[in-house]
Design a protein around this motif. Structure first.
Motif, PDB file in Angstrom:
ATOM      1  N   SER A 196      -1.629  79.394  58.658  1.00 24.41           N
ATOM      2  CA  SER A 196      -2.883  80.108  58.408  1.00 24.41           C
ATOM      3  C   SER A 196      -3.860  79.237  57.632  1.00 24.41           C
ATOM      4  N   LEU A 197      -3.365  78.558  56.599  1.00 19.36           N
ATOM      5  CA  LEU A 197      -4.216  77.686  55.787  1.00 19.36           C
ATOM      6  C   LEU A 197      -4.726  76.498  56.585  1.00 19.36           C
ATOM      7  N   GLN A 198      -3.896  76.008  57.489  1.00 20.87           N
ATOM      8  CA  GLN A 198      -4.309  74.877  58.321  1.00 20.87           C
ATOM      9  C   GLN A 198      -5.411  75.296  59.290  1.00 20.87           C
ATOM     10  N   MET A 199      -5.297  76.496  59.842  1.00 21.76           N
ATOM     11  CA  MET A 199      -6.333  77.002  60.751  1.00 21.76           C
ATOM     12  C   MET A 199      -7.670  77.154  60.041  1.00 21.76           C
ATOM     13  N   MET A 200      -7.613  77.443  58.740  1.00 21.73           N
ATOM     14  CA  MET A 200      -8.836  77.591  57.950  1.00 21.73           C
ATOM     15  C   MET A 200      -9.365  76.255  57.449  1.00 21.73           C
ATOM     16  N   GLY A 201      -8.585  75.190  57.648  1.00 23.56           N
ATOM     17  CA  GLY A 201      -9.015  73.869  57.207  1.00 23.56           C
ATOM     18  C   GLY A 201      -8.734  73.594  55.741  1.00 23.56           C
ATOM     19  N   ILE A 202      -8.000  74.493  55.083  1.00 22.53           N
ATOM     20  CA  ILE A 202      -7.721  74.311  53.656  1.00 22.53           C
ATOM     21  C   ILE A 202      -6.652  73.250  53.446  1.00 22.53           C
TER      22      ILE A 202
END
Length: 224
Positions: free
Chosen positions: A54-60
């Motif tokens: 999820s964090l990777q999809m948000m670019g975080i």
């Protein structure tokens, strides 16, 4: 009391973001390994992987081979892609898109004057002249019209603002202006572009904005 998996994923998601902030990590800095996160938070591997996804999809965060988990580069692109998707499927959202575009264009004028980079202002002028050339060849210059506005965003010198300029790209993509506008509309756009740039060069934000409002106002007519 059993805690649902989705709640645990949200918990891990928030804890990782807190860790980045608390440790003042910067893009490219490494985070604890997956195994360390599992042990520290006492959750399963599946929960941690779902939170990281999820964090990777948000670019975080980014998960890089040989480097592990690192803080992602600052970008609003992934968030904007989600917004743009809803604009595409929502028939009643076009006014919202146009309103958002108007706010960003007016803000770009302030930033372009504050940044005041002559080369970037010359690039705006370049695209307006290319637009005029196409009009003189009796061709509709939709691409050149878009590039004029894109150059205005580049003139702000603000990378995040430039990413937000995708709003303008989406507007041009969804509006199909090449099917709506006549050459006379583009001739008027050229004149309005020229005035906007003239007042930016003079560092007169109110007059530049007044010209931009006049430039964008007819677009609301197509909503009726």
């Amino acid at each position: 009391m059993n805690i649902k998996k989705t709640s645990l994923v949200d918990l891990v998601h928030d804890r990782i973001k807190d860790y980045i902030v608390d440790h003042q990590l910067q893009p490219g800095d490494r985070l604890p390994a997956e195994k360390e996160i599992i042990e520290a938070l006492g959750v399963s591997r599946a929960v941690v992987r779902e939170a990281l996804k999820s964090l990777q999809m948000m670019g975080i965060v980014e998960i890089k081979s040989g480097q592990g988990i690192v803080v992602g580069e600052l970008s609003v692109r992934s968030i904007f892609e989600q917004i743009a998707f809803h604009w595409k499927i929502g028939a009643n959202n076009f006014k919202e898109l146009l309103d958002t575009r108007s706010i960003l264009e007016l803000g770009a004028i302030d930033l372009a004057i504050e940044h005041y980079d002559m080369d970037k202002l010359d690039a705006i002028e370049h695209w307006n002249q290319v637009l005029l050339g196409k009009i003189e060849r009796n061709e509709k210059p939709q691409h050149e019209d878009l590039q004029f506005h894109h150059a205005l965003f580049l003139a702000t010198g603000n990378d995040t603002y430039c990413q937000l300029s995708q709003v303008v790209h989406q507007y041009f993509s969804l509006s199909q202006l090449d099917k709506i506008n006549n050459l006379s509309d583009y001739e008027q756009a050229y004149e309005q572009h020229s005035l906007i740039l003239h007042w930016i060069r003079k560092k007169d934000a109110p007059r530049a904005k007044q010209c931009m409002v006049a430039h964008l106002q007819p677009l609301y007519h197509y909503l009726k």
